[in-house]
Motif scaffolding. Sequence first.
Motif, PDB file in Angstrom:
ATOM      1  N   ALA A  72       8.929  -0.306  -3.870  1.00  0.00           N
ATOM      2  CA  ALA A  72       8.791   1.082  -3.431  1.00  0.00           C
ATOM      3  C   ALA A  72       9.973   1.963  -3.806  1.00  0.00           C
ATOM      4  O   ALA A  72       9.863   3.195  -3.768  1.00  0.00           O
ATOM      5  N   ILE A  73      11.114   1.362  -4.156  1.00  0.00           N
ATOM      6  CA  ILE A  73      12.326   2.156  -4.322  1.00  0.00           C
ATOM      7  C   ILE A  73      12.280   3.052  -5.565  1.00  0.00           C
ATOM      8  O   ILE A  73      12.611   4.240  -5.500  1.00  0.00           O
ATOM      9  N   LYS A  74      11.870   2.522  -6.696  1.00  0.00           N
ATOM     10  CA  LYS A  74      11.831   3.328  -7.915  1.00  0.00           C
ATOM     11  C   LYS A  74      10.858   4.497  -7.799  1.00  0.00           C
ATOM     12  O   LYS A  74      11.214   5.635  -8.168  1.00  0.00           O
ATOM     13  N   PRO A  75       9.624   4.292  -7.289  1.00  0.00           N
ATOM     14  CA  PRO A  75       8.738   5.451  -7.101  1.00  0.00           C
ATOM     15  C   PRO A  75       9.320   6.495  -6.154  1.00  0.00           C
ATOM     16  O   PRO A  75       9.107   7.694  -6.350  1.00  0.00           O
ATOM     17  N   LEU A  76      10.058   6.048  -5.135  1.00  0.00           N
ATOM     18  CA  LEU A  76      10.675   6.992  -4.208  1.00  0.00           C
ATOM     19  C   LEU A  76      11.716   7.840  -4.927  1.00  0.00           C
ATOM     20  O   LEU A  76      11.770   9.068  -4.745  1.00  0.00           O
ATOM     21  N   LEU A  89       0.829  -1.199   0.000  1.00  0.00           N
ATOM     22  CA  LEU A  89       0.000   0.000   0.000  1.00  0.00           C
ATOM     23  C   LEU A  89       0.867   1.255   0.000  1.00  0.00           C
ATOM     24  O   LEU A  89       0.619   2.209  -0.748  1.00  0.00           O
ATOM     25  N   LEU A  90       1.894   1.254   0.822  1.00  0.00           N
ATOM     26  CA  LEU A  90       2.779   2.408   0.909  1.00  0.00           C
ATOM     27  C   LEU A  90       3.504   2.636  -0.414  1.00  0.00           C
ATOM     28  O   LEU A  90       3.687   3.774  -0.847  1.00  0.00           O
ATOM     29  N   SER A  91       3.912   1.555  -1.067  1.00  0.00           N
ATOM     30  CA  SER A  91       4.589   1.671  -2.366  1.00  0.00           C
ATOM     31  C   SER A  91       3.678   2.310  -3.404  1.00  0.00           C
ATOM     32  O   SER A  91       4.114   3.155  -4.195  1.00  0.00           O
ATOM     33  N   ALA A  92       2.414   1.907  -3.386  1.00  0.00           N
ATOM     34  CA  ALA A  92       1.455   2.488  -4.333  1.00  0.00           C
ATOM     35  C   ALA A  92       1.239   3.974  -4.061  1.00  0.00           C
ATOM     36  O   ALA A  92       1.131   4.784  -4.992  1.00  0.00           O
ATOM     37  N   CYS A  93       1.194   4.352  -2.796  1.00  0.00           N
ATOM     38  CA  CYS A  93       0.962   5.750  -2.434  1.00  0.00           C
ATOM     39  C   CYS A  93       2.151   6.636  -2.789  1.00  0.00           C
ATOM     40  O   CYS A  93       1.984   7.790  -3.178  1.00  0.00           O
ATOM     41  N   VAL A  94       3.368   6.105  -2.665  1.00  0.00           N
ATOM     42  CA  VAL A  94       4.560   6.878  -3.022  1.00  0.00           C
ATOM     43  C   VAL A  94       4.534   7.230  -4.504  1.00  0.00           C
ATOM     44  O   VAL A  94       4.991   8.299  -4.913  1.00  0.00           O
ATOM     45  N   GLY A  95       3.966   6.359  -5.314  1.00  0.00           N
ATOM     46  CA  GLY A  95       3.896   6.605  -6.742  1.00  0.00           C
ATOM     47  C   GLY A  95       2.650   7.346  -7.189  1.00  0.00           C
ATOM     48  O   GLY A  95       2.417   7.488  -8.395  1.00  0.00           O
ATOM     49  N   ALA A  96       1.859   7.863  -6.243  1.00  0.00           N
ATOM     50  CA  ALA A  96       0.612   8.547  -6.589  1.00  0.00           C
ATOM     51  C   ALA A  96       0.886   9.849  -7.327  1.00  0.00           C
ATOM     52  O   ALA A  96       1.872  10.542  -7.063  1.00  0.00           O
ATOM     53  N   GLU A  97      -0.003  10.208  -8.245  1.00  0.00           N
ATOM     54  CA  GLU A  97       0.112  11.477  -8.956  1.00  0.00           C
ATOM     55  C   GLU A  97      -0.178  12.657  -8.037  1.00  0.00           C
ATOM     56  O   GLU A  97       0.410  13.730  -8.190  1.00  0.00           O
ATOM     57  N   ASP A  98      -1.081  12.466  -7.089  1.00  0.00           N
ATOM     58  CA  ASP A  98      -1.419  13.530  -6.149  1.00  0.00           C
ATOM     59  C   ASP A  98      -0.207  13.838  -5.279  1.00  0.00           C
ATOM     60  O   ASP A  98       0.310  12.971  -4.553  1.00  0.00           O
ATOM     61  N   ILE A  99       0.251  15.065  -5.322  1.00  0.00           N
ATOM     62  CA  ILE A  99       1.489  15.430  -4.638  1.00  0.00           C
ATOM     63  C   ILE A  99       1.365  15.306  -3.129  1.00  0.00           C
ATOM     64  O   ILE A  99       2.332  15.003  -2.429  1.00  0.00           O
ATOM     65  N   ASN A 100       0.158  15.542  -2.596  1.00  0.00           N
ATOM     66  CA  ASN A 100      -0.042  15.455  -1.144  1.00  0.00           C
ATOM     67  C   ASN A 100       0.030  14.009  -0.661  1.00  0.00           C
ATOM     68  O   ASN A 100       0.618  13.712   0.382  1.00  0.00           O
ATOM     69  N   ILE A 101      -0.572  13.099  -1.426  1.00  0.00           N
ATOM     70  CA  ILE A 101      -0.509  11.679  -1.069  1.00  0.00           C
ATOM     71  C   ILE A 101       0.923  11.178  -1.142  1.00  0.00           C
ATOM     72  O   ILE A 101       1.411  10.474  -0.250  1.00  0.00           O
ATOM     73  N   ALA A 102       1.622  11.566  -2.214  1.00  0.00           N
ATOM     74  CA  ALA A 102       3.010  11.124  -2.381  1.00  0.00           C
ATOM     75  C   ALA A 102       3.881  11.649  -1.246  1.00  0.00           C
ATOM     76  O   ALA A 102       4.745  10.934  -0.724  1.00  0.00           O
ATOM     77  N   ARG A 103       3.645  12.918  -0.849  1.00  0.00           N
ATOM     78  CA  ARG A 103       4.448  13.502   0.227  1.00  0.00           C
ATOM     79  C   ARG A 103       4.232  12.765   1.544  1.00  0.00           C
ATOM     80  O   ARG A 103       5.189  12.429   2.256  1.00  0.00           O
ATOM     81  N   GLU A 104       2.967  12.499   1.897  1.00  0.00           N
ATOM     82  CA  GLU A 104       2.677  11.812   3.159  1.00  0.00           C
ATOM     83  C   GLU A 104       3.206  10.379   3.141  1.00  0.00           C
ATOM     84  O   GLU A 104       3.684   9.862   4.158  1.00  0.00           O
TER      85      GLU A 104
END
Length: 329
Positions: free
Chosen positions: A245-249, A207-222
């Motif tokens: 999770a590493i590549k999206p980060l 779940l965290l990996s998916a959120c890091v790659g989110a287009e929404d900047i606020n979701i990605a930041r959190e």
Amino acid sequence: GEEEAAFVDVGAGIGNVAIAAALLEPRLTVIKGVEVLPDLHRVAERAAARYDRLVGSIPKSDLVFHLGDAAKTDWAPQNRPSLVLMHATGFSDELMLDLSRHAESQIEPGSFVVTLTLRLPSAEFEIIDSFEVPCSWGYANAQVHRRVGVPLKTSAEFEIIDPFEVPLLVGYANAQVHRRVGVPLKTSAHEPLGITGVVYQASFAKLLSACVGAEDINIAREAAATLGFAGRAERTTRQLIEAGAIKPLVNLLQRKVGNQAHGGAPDVLVPMHAAAILAVRSIGSHLCGQDSLEAAGAPSALRSLAAQSSSVSVRTAAASCLVDVFDSM
């Protein structure tokens, strides 16, 4: 006939130790290597294929290399004694604890575990010898552990407080004194796991990996900020690596305002970049995380931030992260 035995190399790298064991000790019927880094594992597999071609039809050991986390892989053969090698110089205390528990549940009594630098934190293994071995970077202390027996109950409700030998008519036996320490936290669907239990679950890492790659900047930041805290535990970092999770980060470090539908100034990216740098620091504090970040291009992304960010704080943090995590500028 002689009893069949197995050899396991935990952290097998390119497979040189496992293949040497296969060539030098024909009594080892099963030889396994476990490695978490894909590039090293591929080299080991090619070496194993060459070994099979060279040996041909001559009776030989069953040589297998596994790609994955040794704390989660069933690497110890059952119903036969094993010799396990762990080059633990770069292992964390948490990883050693996980490997000890894994070894307790898999390794047969009478088996041996040889560790370099660190010892197994387990009362079910006794150290019978210790010596120095030369390494490419100097000398390391090696400890030979022997599996002393099966505990009364392999449960979190009991801890061993005193292992000792007792005399019998035919020799000696190993005895363990167990103390009841309480009822462990239930993990049924009807009981809460607690924050630690949730963070350690593989589903949380996905779940965290998916959120890091989110287009929404606020979701990605959190999500990046959460990574910064969750990644402090090596067990969680290994799960995050497996979850991708590493590549999206690293992509967060490279994200520009033009990539977003916000239309604002570059300042909107400053909190996200700061959170991503914190996550890189946490994940990069573990050897497995550092290797994965380097492979994903984190050093290059940090150099760009250190040179081009609109924030002095982000430029300073990125440059400091490069030095502290990657020993680079």
